[in-house]
Design a protein around this motif. Structure first.
Motif, mmCIF file in Angstrom:
data_model
loop_
_atom_site.group_PDB
_atom_site.id
_atom_site.type_symbol
_atom_site.label_atom_id
_atom_site.label_comp_id
_atom_site.label_asym_id
_atom_site.label_seq_id
_atom_site.Cartn_x
_atom_site.Cartn_y
_atom_site.Cartn_z
ATOM 1 N N GLN A 30 25.813 39.313 35.986
ATOM 2 C CA GLN A 30 25.287 39.401 37.348
ATOM 3 C C GLN A 30 26.306 40.051 38.279
ATOM 4 N N VAL A 31 25.785 40.802 39.231
ATOM 5 C CA VAL A 31 26.603 41.475 40.237
ATOM 6 C C VAL A 31 26.867 40.510 41.385
ATOM 7 N N GLN A 32 28.105 40.462 41.848
ATOM 8 C CA GLN A 32 28.468 39.650 43.016
ATOM 9 C C GLN A 32 29.383 40.464 43.916
ATOM 10 N N TYR A 33 29.289 40.218 45.217
ATOM 11 C CA TYR A 33 30.154 40.874 46.197
ATOM 12 C C TYR A 33 30.189 40.010 47.436
ATOM 13 N N ASP A 34 31.122 40.280 48.310
ATOM 14 C CA ASP A 34 31.269 39.529 49.549
ATOM 15 C C ASP A 34 29.988 39.649 50.380
ATOM 16 N N GLN A 35 29.537 38.550 50.944
ATOM 17 C CA GLN A 35 28.297 38.548 51.727
ATOM 18 C C GLN A 35 28.356 39.465 52.942
ATOM 19 N N SER A 36 29.554 39.770 53.402
ATOM 20 C CA SER A 36 29.680 40.660 54.558
ATOM 21 C C SER A 36 29.445 42.128 54.181
ATOM 22 N N ALA A 37 29.318 42.420 52.896
ATOM 23 C CA ALA A 37 29.110 43.795 52.424
ATOM 24 C C ALA A 37 27.629 44.163 52.555
#
Length: 89
Positions: free
Chosen positions: A62-69
């Motif tokens: 699964q892909v994850q990144y900072d919510q601000s992105a």
């Protein structure tokens, strides 16, 4: 084939090429790319302005990144998408 399948969809970018650290170099933004990757952090770069974004692929693919992105979408799925025409500089 080793690695986890992840689709990278950067068709919203206005640049014609992009790179994904350790995976793709000068790839076309006009098509989606199915890549096989190991779980780690990656850098996505716009090949024209060298703007960039960071994301992680988990052990389950699964892909994850900072919510601000807000310029990315697809968190929690196996598809990373750009949501804007440019990445941050």
């Amino acid at each position: 084939m080793p690695g986890l399948p992840v689709t990278v969809d950067v068709t919203s970018l206005k640049a014609s090429i992009f790179s994904m650290s350790q995976v793709l170099s000068a790839a076309s933004t006009r098509e989606r790319h199915l890549v096989r990757v190991l779980p780690t952090r990656y850098q996505l770069s716009d090949g024209t302005t060298w703007s960039q974004a960071y994301f992680t692929v988990t052990g389950s693919g699964q892909v994850q990144y900072d919510q601000s992105a807000t310029y990315l979408s697809g968190s929690g799925s196996q598809t990373l998408r750009t949501a804007t025409a440019t990445l941050p500089t």
